[in-house]
Scaffold this motif. Structure first.
Motif, PDB file in Angstrom:
ATOM      1  N   LEU A 143       0.842  -1.194   0.000  1.00 49.94           N
ATOM      2  CA  LEU A 143       0.000   0.000   0.000  1.00 49.94           C
ATOM      3  C   LEU A 143       0.877   1.243   0.000  1.00 49.94           C
ATOM      4  N   LEU A 144       1.809   1.311   0.935  1.00 46.88           N
ATOM      5  CA  LEU A 144       2.670   2.493   1.042  1.00 46.88           C
ATOM      6  C   LEU A 144       3.557   2.657  -0.193  1.00 46.88           C
ATOM      7  N   ARG A 145       4.107   1.560  -0.684  1.00 45.99           N
ATOM      8  CA  ARG A 145       4.986   1.615  -1.859  1.00 45.99           C
ATOM      9  C   ARG A 145       4.220   2.092  -3.088  1.00 45.99           C
ATOM     10  N   GLU A 146       3.064   1.483  -3.349  1.00 48.96           N
ATOM     11  CA  GLU A 146       2.310   1.852  -4.551  1.00 48.96           C
ATOM     12  C   GLU A 146       1.728   3.259  -4.459  1.00 48.96           C
ATOM     13  N   LEU A 147       1.258   3.662  -3.280  1.00 50.33           N
ATOM     14  CA  LEU A 147       0.767   5.031  -3.138  1.00 50.33           C
ATOM     15  C   LEU A 147       1.902   6.030  -3.348  1.00 50.33           C
ATOM     16  N   GLY A 148       3.069   5.750  -2.789  1.00 49.19           N
ATOM     17  CA  GLY A 148       4.215   6.630  -2.984  1.00 49.19           C
ATOM     18  C   GLY A 148       4.568   6.780  -4.449  1.00 49.19           C
ATOM     19  N   HIS A 149       4.561   5.659  -5.169  1.00 51.23           N
ATOM     20  CA  HIS A 149       4.856   5.694  -6.605  1.00 51.23           C
ATOM     21  C   HIS A 149       3.776   6.478  -7.362  1.00 51.23           C
ATOM     22  N   LEU A 193      -7.636   4.345  12.299  1.00 43.93           N
ATOM     23  CA  LEU A 193      -7.716   2.951  11.890  1.00 43.93           C
ATOM     24  C   LEU A 193      -7.021   2.781  10.546  1.00 43.93           C
ATOM     25  N   LEU A 194      -6.377   1.648  10.352  1.00 39.84           N
ATOM     26  CA  LEU A 194      -5.848   1.244   9.053  1.00 39.84           C
ATOM     27  C   LEU A 194      -6.378  -0.152   8.795  1.00 39.84           C
ATOM     28  N   LEU A 195      -6.982  -0.360   7.640  1.00 37.38           N
ATOM     29  CA  LEU A 195      -7.455  -1.702   7.328  1.00 37.38           C
ATOM     30  C   LEU A 195      -6.980  -2.120   5.952  1.00 37.38           C
ATOM     31  N   LEU A 196      -6.932  -3.438   5.778  1.00 44.89           N
ATOM     32  CA  LEU A 196      -6.570  -4.039   4.501  1.00 44.89           C
ATOM     33  C   LEU A 196      -7.655  -5.026   4.102  1.00 44.89           C
ATOM     34  N   LEU A 197      -7.868  -5.162   2.798  1.00 48.99           N
ATOM     35  CA  LEU A 197      -8.670  -6.246   2.256  1.00 48.99           C
ATOM     36  C   LEU A 197      -7.681  -7.284   1.759  1.00 48.99           C
ATOM     37  N   LEU A 198      -7.833  -8.501   2.251  1.00 45.11           N
ATOM     38  CA  LEU A 198      -6.963  -9.595   1.843  1.00 45.11           C
ATOM     39  C   LEU A 198      -7.744 -10.563   0.970  1.00 45.11           C
ATOM     40  N   GLU A 199      -7.071 -11.044  -0.061  1.00 45.56           N
ATOM     41  CA  GLU A 199      -7.626 -12.091  -0.913  1.00 45.56           C
ATOM     42  C   GLU A 199      -6.604 -13.217  -0.920  1.00 45.56           C
ATOM     43  N   ARG A 200      -7.014 -14.381  -0.423  1.00 45.39           N
ATOM     44  CA  ARG A 200      -6.092 -15.508  -0.267  1.00 45.39           C
ATOM     45  C   ARG A 200      -4.873 -15.122   0.564  1.00 45.39           C
ATOM     46  N   GLY A 201      -5.101 -14.258   1.562  1.00 44.65           N
ATOM     47  CA  GLY A 201      -4.044 -13.851   2.477  1.00 44.65           C
ATOM     48  C   GLY A 201      -3.157 -12.723   1.991  1.00 44.65           C
ATOM     49  N   THR A 236     -15.417  14.110  13.378  1.00 49.98           N
ATOM     50  CA  THR A 236     -15.090  13.877  11.971  1.00 49.98           C
ATOM     51  C   THR A 236     -13.857  12.995  11.819  1.00 49.98           C
ATOM     52  N   ALA A 237     -13.997  11.950  11.000  1.00 52.77           N
ATOM     53  CA  ALA A 237     -12.859  11.115  10.606  1.00 52.77           C
ATOM     54  C   ALA A 237     -12.408  11.581   9.227  1.00 52.77           C
ATOM     55  N   GLU A 238     -11.104  11.563   9.002  1.00 55.60           N
ATOM     56  CA  GLU A 238     -10.554  11.947   7.696  1.00 55.60           C
ATOM     57  C   GLU A 238     -10.009  10.703   7.009  1.00 55.60           C
ATOM     58  N   LEU A 239     -10.547  10.381   5.838  1.00 57.51           N
ATOM     59  CA  LEU A 239     -10.052   9.244   5.078  1.00 57.51           C
ATOM     60  C   LEU A 239      -8.701   9.577   4.460  1.00 57.51           C
ATOM     61  N   LYS A 240      -7.800   8.596   4.509  1.00 59.97           N
ATOM     62  CA  LYS A 240      -6.458   8.743   3.938  1.00 59.97           C
ATOM     63  C   LYS A 240      -6.058   7.398   3.330  1.00 59.97           C
ATOM     64  N   ARG A 241      -5.110   7.431   2.422  1.00 57.81           N
ATOM     65  CA  ARG A 241      -4.419   6.234   1.936  1.00 57.81           C
ATOM     66  C   ARG A 241      -5.337   5.175   1.334  1.00 57.81           C
ATOM     67  N   ILE A 242      -6.343   5.620   0.603  1.00 56.50           N
ATOM     68  CA  ILE A 242      -7.223   4.672  -0.079  1.00 56.50           C
ATOM     69  C   ILE A 242      -6.441   4.103  -1.255  1.00 56.50           C
ATOM     70  N   TRP A 243      -6.374   2.781  -1.314  1.00 55.95           N
ATOM     71  CA  TRP A 243      -5.472   2.122  -2.261  1.00 55.95           C
ATOM     72  C   TRP A 243      -6.075   0.820  -2.777  1.00 55.95           C
ATOM     73  N   THR A 244      -5.855   0.553  -4.052  1.00 58.15           N
ATOM     74  CA  THR A 244      -6.124  -0.756  -4.643  1.00 58.15           C
ATOM     75  C   THR A 244      -4.853  -1.189  -5.350  1.00 58.15           C
ATOM     76  N   HIS A 245      -4.433  -2.418  -5.076  1.00 55.33           N
ATOM     77  CA  HIS A 245      -3.225  -2.968  -5.700  1.00 55.33           C
ATOM     78  C   HIS A 245      -3.339  -2.832  -7.216  1.00 55.33           C
ATOM     79  N   SER A 246      -2.255  -2.463  -7.873  1.00 55.86           N
ATOM     80  CA  SER A 246      -2.280  -2.208  -9.315  1.00 55.86           C
ATOM     81  C   SER A 246      -2.737  -3.427 -10.127  1.00 55.86           C
ATOM     82  N   ALA A 247      -2.563  -4.626  -9.613  1.00 59.58           N
ATOM     83  CA  ALA A 247      -2.998  -5.831 -10.324  1.00 59.58           C
ATOM     84  C   ALA A 247      -4.462  -6.184 -10.059  1.00 59.58           C
ATOM     85  N   HIS A 248      -5.146  -5.406  -9.223  1.00 59.37           N
ATOM     86  CA  HIS A 248      -6.516  -5.747  -8.827  1.00 59.37           C
ATOM     87  C   HIS A 248      -7.499  -4.597  -9.017  1.00 59.37           C
ATOM     88  N   ARG A 249      -7.200  -3.670  -9.902  1.00 62.64           N
ATOM     89  CA  ARG A 249      -8.085  -2.525 -10.102  1.00 62.64           C
ATOM     90  C   ARG A 249      -9.294  -2.902 -10.958  1.00 62.64           C
TER      91      ARG A 249
END
Length: 171
Positions: A22-28, A57-65, A80-93
């Motif tokens: 998540l951090l690597r792909e968002l940074g890129h 909170l930080l959460l992940l969606l896992l598929e097959r771990g 108020t909660a502020e959403l940050k770091r919304i990410w989808t893996h580049s292979a799963h968009r």
């Protein structure tokens, strides 16, 4: 007919190794769209702001771990909660995973007593802008203006009170 793999939602600290993609792909992504200094957006907030004691909170969606999508929220103010770091893996968009992440974050923020969600997205992220518009967020900017003239694009969404658990936010 084969069914889609089951997705598991987990809450994790930023230090969990499964957060690294998540951090690597968002940074890129940020660097590609906004230049080399944009990578600093990832480190703008201390990791502890995304933990329960700090209202986050930080959460992940896992598929097959394996992590395929994720996102976080931090306390913006007492209600108020502020959403940050919304990410989808580049292979799963293009599978609706970001929509699922946003829904999970909204559900959890609501359960923790937040009444409103706030977020910003960059002017060069039309996919994110579209996601928030189609998931019921109100733009707090002129949607007819050139996004490049606005800067970060702010959105908000008010949460329904019926789902709250009554957890105190002033921990």
């Amino acid at each position: 007919m084969t069914s889609a793999p089951e997705l598991t939602v987990i809450q994790v600290p930023v230090s969990d190794p499964r957060v690294e993609p998540l951090l690597r792909e968002l940074g890129h992504e940020y660097s590609t769209r906004y230049g080399k200094d944009a990578h600093a957006e990832i480190s703008r907030y201390p990791d502890e702001e995304f933990t329960e004691p700090y209202g986050g909170l930080l959460l992940l969606l896992l598929e097959r771990g394996e992590p395929v999508a994720g996102g976080a929220f931090r306390r913006y103010d007492a209600t108020t909660a502020e959403l940050k770091r919304i990410w989808t893996h580049s292979a799963h968009r293009r599978r609706g995973l970001a929509r699922r992440v946003v829904a999970e974050l909204e559900r959890e923020a609501n359960a923790r007593g937040y009444r409103r969600i706030y977020l910003t997205t960059g002017p060069r992220q039309p996919e994110a802008r579209g996601l928030y518009l189609t998931t019921g967020y109100t733009p707090l900017f002129d949607t007819e203006a050139d996004p490049e003239t606005i800067g970060p694009l702010p959105f908000e969404k008010h949460l329904a009170a019926r789902e709250r658990t009554g957890k105190a936010l002033d921990q």
